[in-house]
Scaffold this active site. Structure first.
Site, short mmCIF file in Angstrom:
data_model
loop_
_atom_site.label_atom_id
_atom_site.label_comp_id
_atom_site.label_asym_id
_atom_site.label_seq_id
_atom_site.Cartn_x
_atom_site.Cartn_y
_atom_site.Cartn_z
CG ASP A 48 28.21 -71.99 -56.18
OD1 ASP A 48 28.56 -71.58 -55.05
OD2 ASP A 48 28.33 -73.17 -56.53
CG HIS A 49 27.98 -67.98 -51.43
ND1 HIS A 49 26.98 -68.88 -51.24
CD2 HIS A 49 28.88 -68.20 -50.45
CE1 HIS A 49 27.25 -69.61 -50.19
NE2 HIS A 49 28.39 -69.23 -49.67
CG HIS B 284 28.82 -74.38 -52.33
ND1 HIS B 284 28.37 -73.37 -53.14
CD2 HIS B 284 28.07 -74.30 -51.20
CE1 HIS B 284 27.40 -72.71 -52.53
NE2 HIS B 284 27.20 -73.25 -51.35
N1 LIG Z 1 20.20 -66.87 -46.16
C1 LIG Z 1 21.33 -67.26 -46.69
O1 LIG Z 1 22.39 -67.16 -46.10
C2 LIG Z 1 21.34 -67.87 -48.07
C3 LIG Z 1 22.56 -68.35 -48.59
C4 LIG Z 1 22.58 -68.86 -49.89
C5 LIG Z 1 21.40 -68.89 -50.63
N2 LIG Z 1 20.24 -68.43 -50.09
C6 LIG Z 1 19.04 -68.46 -50.93
O2 LIG Z 1 18.55 -67.13 -51.06
C7 LIG Z 1 17.14 -67.13 -51.08
C8 LIG Z 1 16.62 -66.25 -49.96
O3 LIG Z 1 17.09 -66.76 -48.73
P1 LIG Z 1 16.60 -66.15 -47.33
O4 LIG Z 1 17.31 -66.93 -46.30
O5 LIG Z 1 16.72 -64.67 -47.34
O6 LIG Z 1 15.07 -66.56 -47.35
P2 LIG Z 1 13.95 -66.15 -46.35
O7 LIG Z 1 14.45 -65.23 -45.30
O8 LIG Z 1 13.27 -67.41 -45.94
O9 LIG Z 1 12.92 -65.42 -47.34
C9 LIG Z 1 13.15 -64.15 -47.94
C10 LIG Z 1 11.85 -63.39 -47.97
O10 LIG Z 1 10.94 -63.98 -48.89
C11 LIG Z 1 9.61 -63.67 -48.47
N3 LIG Z 1 8.76 -64.87 -48.47
C12 LIG Z 1 8.95 -66.00 -47.78
N4 LIG Z 1 7.94 -66.89 -48.02
C13 LIG Z 1 7.11 -66.26 -48.87
C14 LIG Z 1 5.89 -66.65 -49.49
N5 LIG Z 1 5.35 -67.84 -49.28
N6 LIG Z 1 5.29 -65.77 -50.33
C15 LIG Z 1 5.83 -64.56 -50.55
N7 LIG Z 1 6.99 -64.15 -49.98
C16 LIG Z 1 7.62 -64.98 -49.15
C17 LIG Z 1 9.69 -63.18 -47.04
O11 LIG Z 1 9.38 -61.80 -47.03
P3 LIG Z 1 7.90 -61.29 -46.67
O12 LIG Z 1 7.32 -62.25 -45.66
O13 LIG Z 1 8.13 -59.93 -46.15
O14 LIG Z 1 7.21 -61.36 -47.99
C18 LIG Z 1 11.14 -63.36 -46.65
O15 LIG Z 1 11.63 -62.32 -45.87
C19 LIG Z 1 16.72 -68.59 -50.97
O16 LIG Z 1 16.53 -69.11 -52.24
C20 LIG Z 1 17.90 -69.26 -50.32
O17 LIG Z 1 18.01 -70.62 -50.66
C21 LIG Z 1 20.19 -67.92 -48.84
#
Ligand SMILES: NC(=O)c1ccc[n+]([C@@H]2O[C@H](COP(=O)([O-])OP(=O)(O)OC[C@H]3O[C@@H](n4cnc5c(N)ncnc54)[C@H](OP(=O)(O)O)[C@@H]3O)[C@@H](O)[C@H]2O)c1
Length: 497
Positions: A185-186, A248
């Site tokens: 939980d950042h 949070h």
């Molecule tokens: N972004 C933020 O600021 C943030 C903040 C807090 C928490 N989080 C959490 O961190 C995690 C990642 O967030 P994110 O925003 O980086 O997510 P994202 O950009 O939607 O996804 C990360 C990567 O996962 C891969 N992916 C997506 N759908 C897929 C599928 N169906 N099968 C296989 N690979 C798949 C994709 O890479 P490829 O297409 O190259 O495989 C994508 O680049 C999530 O759980 C999110 O809730 C994110």
């Protein structure tokens, strides 16, 4: 706990995604640049996107340039860091990927004074966690290895309700021991959030007034001025309660309400936070409206430019009933807090970006300065989490002049002014803790389950009752007018951060 100079390998799933780009890689680089990253290390990144290792390193250089707190002093220093980055393309649902990861890790470990600790990081959409965890188990990558510790970091959301959170925990428990699992939980890695505990437990003067005898109410606000931006589709499934409140804001409440732990170690700190969760009065399913309120932003203004309403955002259904604002009134039923309301609110497209905790104390029992026009405000203590991190205590003072007039003044401590420079990013601290094996600032399974249990009646009421009120508010305002009436029932009003 492993020492800081033990070698480690970090394996990031979802490495082509937003989190890796904006948070993880900039944090890893900044740790390296500040000479706090244990060495030798290797970072093995994986996602489905086909690209060479060289292309991955080029992208990471760009992202560090854009988002990192510290910048490479020279390309030579960056190259030394980048030499530890590997990219292994593959689908996390495919068993073949894990065999390739294992080979890459073994090669790196041989070359880099292995056997190191391994830290797996799930930075993919949560729907993939099941696959990743199961394959890590089946491939043997999760198994304990002589001389090295294996851990896994799981990104929020940890489930989307009580049942799915339990299912995720069962899945994790089938492959890992609880002490190997780090639920991030950042918010808990933010400097000002950590400072809540220092403020409370390293200063003798606050603890005696930190209870129902002196505190009239607590308000916790996490306000965002942004809308859902590019994450409309994700937000449709989440909403403010799941996205912010369940994690949070409840974590912040625990830090304010917890008893002093016997030491600043993971066990005692997390035990005390759990006791708060157990003391929170359960929400009666038949009376949700009395303790919870939701809203959704309509069109309005953000930083003086017109913005669309939530239902017109990309990826959002035209008739969506997802809440972009949520407020709760919670009670902590224990000796310290009996009868003190804790008001929590969070929302998107609010008047400004501000996260803070405001503790309002009781008025003086007897006011001798009766002739002062306007009366005297009760003391309040405000912990600003972002932006303008700091702590302010409002006290009454005599205003200059021949009359005895009183006015509020702020004794204000500002992080930026006192310590200068940028504080480390939350992800820097949390990544380092996971690498070192310190879970103090991570959420434990029982805490997460308790948080879902607490909110389940609200989730049910908001999803099952089609007529459950959803209050509209204008983008750029402080939320729905109903939220003012919600808190006014107790005679209070929301603070304007
Ligand atoms: N972004 C933020 O600021 C943030 C903040 C807090 C928490 N989080 C959490 O961190 C995690 C990642 O967030 P994110 O925003 O980086 O997510 P994202 O950009 O939607 O996804 C990360 C990567 O996962 C891969 N992916 C997506 N759908 C897929 C599928 N169906 N099968 C296989 N690979 C798949 C994709 O890479 P490829 O297409 O190259 O495989 C994508 O680049 C999530 O759980 C999110 O809730 C994110």
């Amino acid at each position: 706990m492993p020492s800081a100079d033990e070698p480690f390998a970090l394996i990031i799933f979802g490495a082509s995604g937003d989190l890796t780009r904006r948070k993880l890689m900039p944090a890893l680089w900044s740790l390296y640049a500040a000479r706090t990253l244990p060495e030798p290390f290797a970072i093995v990144a994986t996602a489905r996107t086909e690209m060479s290792g060289e292309e991955f390193r080029r992208r990471m250089r760009e992202t560090v340039g854009e988002f990192a707190r510290l910048q490479p002093p020279s390309e030579g220093v960056w190259e030394r860091f980048a030499a530890a980055l590997r990219y292994v393309p593959g689908d996390p649902a495919d068993a073949g990927l894990y065999a390739r990861l294992a080979r890459t890790l073994e090669t790196l470990e041989r070359a880099r004074a292995g056997p190191p600790n391994r830290l797996f990081y799930c930075a993919t959409p949560p729907s993939l966690y099941d696959d990743i965890i199961a394959h890590l188990g089946a491939s043997g990558l999760a198994a304990p290895r002589p001389g090295g510790v294996t851990r896994i970091v799981v990104e929020k959301p940890f489930g989307r309700d009580d049942a799915s959170a339990r299912a995720l925990d069962r899945q994790l428990a089938a492959t890992f021991h609880e002490e190997q699992v780090y639920r991030i939980d950042h918010y808990l890695g933010k400097e000002t959030v950590q400072n809540i505990l220092v403020f409370r437990f390293a200063n003798g003067i606050f603890e005696p007034v930190w209870n129902r005898n002196h505190v009239a109410e607590v308000q916790i606000t996490v306000a965002e001025s942004l809308g859902v931006e590019t994450r409309g589709a994700y937000y449709e499934e989440a909403g403010a309660l799941r996205d912010m409140m369940q994690n949070h804001l409840l974590q912040l409440l625990c830090l304010i309400a917890m008893e002093p732990p016997v030491s600043f170690d993971a066990g005692p700190v997390r035990d005390e936070k759990n006791k708060v969760m157990h003391a929170l009065r359960p929400i009666d399913a038949a009376r949700v409206e009395e303790v919870a309120l939701r809203g959704q932003y309509g069109p309005g203004f953000a930083e003086a430019r017109p913005v669309v309403g939530y239902r017109d955002e990309k990826g959002v259904a035209p008739g969506s009933r997802t809440e972009t604002y949520a407020a709760l009134r919670l009670l902590v039923d224990n000796w310290r807090w009996a009868g003190v309301p804790f008001y929590l609110r969070t929302g998107k497209r609010l008047a400004k970006r501000a996260s803070e905790i405001a503790i309002r104390f009781h008025r003086t029992p007897h006011m001798i300065f009766r002739r002062s026009p306007g009366g005297v405000e009760a003391n309040s203590l405000v912990i600003r989490i972002q932006p303008d991190e700091g702590i302010a205590l409002t006290v009454a003072a005599k205003t200059p002049g021949p009359d005895l007039r009183l006015g509020p003044v702020r004794l204000d401590f500002r992080y930026g002014e006192v310590f200068g420079g940028e504080p480390p990013e939350a992800y820097e601290r949390l990544l380092l803790d996971a690498i070192h094996g310190d879970p103090t600032l991570y959420a434990r399974a029982d805490w997460v389950e308790k948080a879902w249990q607490l909110l389940q009646p609200v989730l049910d009421a908001w999803s099952e009752a089609p007529g459950a009120p959803l209050c509209a508010y204008e983008a750029g305002s402080w939320g729905p007018a109903e939220a003012d009436r919600f808190i006014a029932r107790d005679g209070g009003s929301w603070r304007k951060p």
